[in-house]
Design a protein around this motif. Structure first.
Motif, PDB file in Angstrom:
ATOM      1  N   LEU A  27       0.839  -1.126   0.017  1.00  0.00           N
ATOM      2  CA  LEU A  27       0.003   0.047   0.096  1.00  0.00           C
ATOM      3  C   LEU A  27       0.786   1.313   0.092  1.00  0.00           C
ATOM      4  CD1 LEU A  27      -2.896   1.121   0.371  1.00  0.00           C
ATOM      5  CD2 LEU A  27      -2.393   1.154   2.779  1.00  0.00           C
ATOM      6  N   THR A  28       0.763   2.170  -0.969  1.00  0.00           N
ATOM      7  CA  THR A  28       1.757   3.130  -1.286  1.00  0.00           C
ATOM      8  C   THR A  28       0.914   4.374  -1.507  1.00  0.00           C
ATOM      9  OG1 THR A  28       3.775   3.939  -2.399  1.00  0.00           O
ATOM     10  CG2 THR A  28       2.129   2.748  -3.569  1.00  0.00           C
ATOM     11  N   GLY A  29       1.489   5.457  -1.582  1.00  0.00           N
ATOM     12  CA  GLY A  29       1.085   6.767  -1.871  1.00  0.00           C
ATOM     13  C   GLY A  29       1.820   7.835  -1.195  1.00  0.00           C
ATOM     14  N   LYS A  30       1.808   9.077  -1.763  1.00  0.00           N
ATOM     15  CA  LYS A  30       2.657  10.184  -1.363  1.00  0.00           C
ATOM     16  C   LYS A  30       2.118  10.584   0.195  1.00  0.00           C
ATOM     17  CE  LYS A  30       1.614  12.038  -5.084  1.00  0.00           C
ATOM     18  NZ  LYS A  30       1.374  12.749  -6.170  1.00  0.00           N
ATOM     19  N   ALA A  31       2.901  11.475   0.976  1.00  0.00           N
ATOM     20  CA  ALA A  31       2.429  11.747   2.078  1.00  0.00           C
ATOM     21  C   ALA A  31       0.929  12.685   2.121  1.00  0.00           C
ATOM     22  CB  ALA A  31       3.389  12.882   2.596  1.00  0.00           C
ATOM     23  N   GLY A  32       0.076  12.340   2.922  1.00  0.00           N
ATOM     24  CA  GLY A  32      -1.248  12.693   3.124  1.00  0.00           C
ATOM     25  C   GLY A  32      -2.422  12.098   2.342  1.00  0.00           C
ATOM     26  N   GLY A 147       3.946   1.916   2.623  1.00  0.00           N
ATOM     27  CA  GLY A 147       5.147   3.008   2.778  1.00  0.00           C
ATOM     28  C   GLY A 147       5.213   3.485   1.384  1.00  0.00           C
ATOM     29  N   ASP A 148       6.096   4.672   1.238  1.00  0.00           N
ATOM     30  CA  ASP A 148       6.327   5.574   0.088  1.00  0.00           C
ATOM     31  C   ASP A 148       7.853   5.202  -0.393  1.00  0.00           C
ATOM     32  OD1 ASP A 148       6.642   7.489  -2.016  1.00  0.00           O
ATOM     33  OD2 ASP A 148       6.161   9.094  -0.578  1.00  0.00           O
ATOM     34  N   LEU A 149       8.201   4.897  -1.361  1.00  0.00           N
ATOM     35  CA  LEU A 149       9.617   4.793  -1.787  1.00  0.00           C
ATOM     36  C   LEU A 149      10.298   5.821  -2.229  1.00  0.00           C
ATOM     37  CD1 LEU A 149       9.233   1.607  -4.206  1.00  0.00           C
ATOM     38  CD2 LEU A 149      10.265   1.638  -1.977  1.00  0.00           C
ATOM     39  N   SER A 150       9.402   7.281  -2.339  1.00  0.00           N
ATOM     40  CA  SER A 150      10.287   8.559  -2.419  1.00  0.00           C
ATOM     41  C   SER A 150      10.578   8.828  -1.102  1.00  0.00           C
ATOM     42  CB  SER A 150       9.326   9.343  -3.201  1.00  0.00           C
ATOM     43  OG  SER A 150       8.977   8.873  -4.514  1.00  0.00           O
ATOM     44  N   GLN A 151      10.305   8.370   0.190  1.00  0.00           N
ATOM     45  CA  GLN A 151      10.638   8.690   1.346  1.00  0.00           C
ATOM     46  C   GLN A 151      12.023   8.142   1.816  1.00  0.00           C
ATOM     47  OE1 GLN A 151       7.426   9.142   4.329  1.00  0.00           O
ATOM     48  NE2 GLN A 151       5.904   9.994   2.440  1.00  0.00           N
ATOM     49  N   LEU A 152      12.129   7.919   3.262  1.00  0.00           N
ATOM     50  CA  LEU A 152      13.368   7.162   3.725  1.00  0.00           C
ATOM     51  C   LEU A 152      13.755   6.088   2.876  1.00  0.00           C
ATOM     52  CD1 LEU A 152      12.885   8.515   7.260  1.00  0.00           C
ATOM     53  CD2 LEU A 152      14.584   9.429   5.547  1.00  0.00           C
ATOM     54  N   ALA A 153      14.862   5.868   2.561  1.00  0.00           N
ATOM     55  CA  ALA A 153      15.470   4.587   2.131  1.00  0.00           C
ATOM     56  C   ALA A 153      16.111   3.760   3.387  1.00  0.00           C
ATOM     57  CB  ALA A 153      16.805   4.928   1.013  1.00  0.00           C
ATOM     58  N   PRO A 154      16.468   2.530   3.057  1.00  0.00           N
ATOM     59  CA  PRO A 154      17.118   1.616   4.209  1.00  0.00           C
ATOM     60  C   PRO A 154      18.519   1.960   4.463  1.00  0.00           C
ATOM     61  CG  PRO A 154      16.956   0.267   1.935  1.00  0.00           C
ATOM     62  CD  PRO A 154      16.092   1.664   1.683  1.00  0.00           C
ATOM     63  N   VAL A 155      19.134   1.908   5.554  1.00  0.00           N
ATOM     64  CA  VAL A 155      20.289   2.188   5.970  1.00  0.00           C
ATOM     65  C   VAL A 155      21.259   1.017   5.550  1.00  0.00           C
ATOM     66  CG1 VAL A 155      21.874   2.847   7.618  1.00  0.00           C
ATOM     67  CG2 VAL A 155      19.575   3.885   7.500  1.00  0.00           C
ATOM     68  N   VAL A 156      22.115   1.036   4.716  1.00  0.00           N
ATOM     69  CA  VAL A 156      23.055   0.060   4.410  1.00  0.00           C
ATOM     70  C   VAL A 156      24.408   0.411   4.535  1.00  0.00           C
ATOM     71  CG1 VAL A 156      23.578  -1.789   2.673  1.00  0.00           C
ATOM     72  CG2 VAL A 156      21.252  -0.528   2.688  1.00  0.00           C
ATOM     73  N   GLU A 188      -2.134   1.645  -4.891  1.00  0.00           N
ATOM     74  CA  GLU A 188      -1.571   3.318  -4.573  1.00  0.00           C
ATOM     75  C   GLU A 188      -2.632   4.095  -4.334  1.00  0.00           C
ATOM     76  OE1 GLU A 188       1.010   6.935  -6.841  1.00  0.00           O
ATOM     77  OE2 GLU A 188       0.459   4.662  -7.965  1.00  0.00           O
ATOM     78  N   LEU A 189      -2.489   5.033  -3.225  1.00  0.00           N
ATOM     79  CA  LEU A 189      -3.590   6.233  -2.855  1.00  0.00           C
ATOM     80  C   LEU A 189      -2.708   7.411  -3.778  1.00  0.00           C
ATOM     81  CD1 LEU A 189      -3.929   5.375   0.877  1.00  0.00           C
ATOM     82  CD2 LEU A 189      -5.287   4.317  -1.007  1.00  0.00           C
ATOM     83  N   GLN A 190      -3.840   7.971  -4.134  1.00  0.00           N
ATOM     84  CA  GLN A 190      -3.334   9.304  -4.967  1.00  0.00           C
ATOM     85  C   GLN A 190      -3.786  10.718  -4.384  1.00  0.00           C
ATOM     86  OE1 GLN A 190      -4.541   8.160  -8.946  1.00  0.00           O
ATOM     87  NE2 GLN A 190      -2.497   6.876  -9.364  1.00  0.00           N
ATOM     88  N   HIS A 191      -4.931  10.736  -3.840  1.00  0.00           N
ATOM     89  CA  HIS A 191      -5.545  11.862  -3.662  1.00  0.00           C
ATOM     90  C   HIS A 191      -4.943  12.344  -2.268  1.00  0.00           C
ATOM     91  CE1 HIS A 191      -8.426  15.144  -3.912  1.00  0.00           C
ATOM     92  NE2 HIS A 191      -8.550  15.142  -2.458  1.00  0.00           N
ATOM     93  N   VAL A 192      -4.330  13.558  -2.239  1.00  0.00           N
ATOM     94  CA  VAL A 192      -3.824  14.078  -0.849  1.00  0.00           C
ATOM     95  C   VAL A 192      -4.674  14.893  -0.143  1.00  0.00           C
ATOM     96  CG1 VAL A 192      -2.241  16.031  -0.086  1.00  0.00           C
ATOM     97  CG2 VAL A 192      -1.522  14.629  -2.069  1.00  0.00           C
ATOM     98  N   TYR A 193      -5.066  14.462   0.783  1.00  0.00           N
ATOM     99  CA  TYR A 193      -6.095  14.914   1.897  1.00  0.00           C
ATOM    100  C   TYR A 193      -5.648  15.947   2.941  1.00  0.00           C
ATOM    101  CZ  TYR A 193      -9.066  11.403  -0.172  1.00  0.00           C
ATOM    102  OH  TYR A 193      -9.753  10.620  -0.945  1.00  0.00           O
ATOM    103  N   ARG A 194      -4.230  15.946   3.128  1.00  0.00           N
ATOM    104  CA  ARG A 194      -3.569  16.647   4.113  1.00  0.00           C
ATOM    105  C   ARG A 194      -3.507  18.181   3.818  1.00  0.00           C
ATOM    106  NH1 ARG A 194       1.696  13.983   6.361  1.00  0.00           N
ATOM    107  NH2 ARG A 194       0.192  12.274   6.535  1.00  0.00           N
TER     108      ARG A 194
END
Length: 215
Positions: A27-32, A147-156, A188-194
């Motif tokens: 389940l993904t989508g940008k913030a909000g 989560g959102d793959l455009s946000q924080l990446a894994p620490v490696v 993917e959730l697409q509409h920003v509600y925030r």
């Protein structure tokens, strides 16, 4: 409104996948866009025996769960695929209650999945196989990865990747060997509600996608 109706439809689709199938979901989508709201609804609906985990303490608190390492009692070292667990090791000697929780687990929710490394997901797979169905990915447990793959990446760390690169094409969660054997869908959730300011939302999207335009 049409946006609210669309959100309800997407939520219903996700809930039906969780309630009536064993298919895992990303389940993904940008913030909000309502990922946290969706998580809250799934928890309240209690369709299945569910555990909620996240890669960090802050994320776990926000999700109303615990950290992955705490729940599964993992060490911080990288996991080499195929490694067996020494059940005599104190770290893997689960209490009767923890064994009961894992053995009755139907749905594992992993929040902030973008931060989860491929080897950590495979380590989860190994433990679930050990305590549930050894012949099925993740022991037959359904995953809801949020989560959102455009946000924080894994620490490696370089030293970790030097060990893991032999097994993985990427350190991101979707490089997991177990996940590649798992039937899963992406919603993917697409509409920003925030936010309701269209111009501001466009600016945020440009920042998110690393493409700032003049003016």
């Amino acid at each position: 409104s049409k946006a609210d109706d669309k959100r309800e439809t997407i939520y219903e689709i996700a809930e039906e996948f969780i309630q009536f199938t064993n298919c895992s979901i990303f389940l993904t989508g940008k913030a909000g866009t309502g990922k946290t709201t969706m998580l809250r609804q799934i928890r309240e609906a209690a369709f299945k025996q569910t555990a909620v985990v996240a890669p960090t303490g802050v994320a776990a608190i926000n999700a109303g769960g615990v950290t992955i390492h705490s729940f599964f009692q993992f060490p911080l070292a990288p996991y080499v695929p195929g490694s067996s667990f020494n059940t005599k090791d104190e770290r893997f000697r689960f209490s009767k209650e923890k064994k009961r929780i894992i053995r009755t687990l139907d749905l594992l929710v992993i929040d902030e999945i973008s931060m989860v490394r491929a080897d950590l997901l495979d380590q989860i797979d190994a433990v679930l196989r050990l305590h549930k169905d050894k012949n099925r990915p993740f022991g037959g447990v359904q995953l809801l990865m949020i989560g959102d793959l455009s946000q924080l990446a894994p620490v490696v760390r370089d030293s970790d990747w030097a060990l893991l690169r032999e097994y993985y094409q990427t350190p991101y969660f979707f490089g997991s060997l177990a996940l590649r054997q798992t039937q899963h869908v992406t919603i993917e959730l697409q509409h920003v509600y925030r936010q309701t300011d269209t111009a501001f939302i466009n600016i945020l999207n440009e920042v998110r996608e690393n493409r700032i335009t003049p003016g």
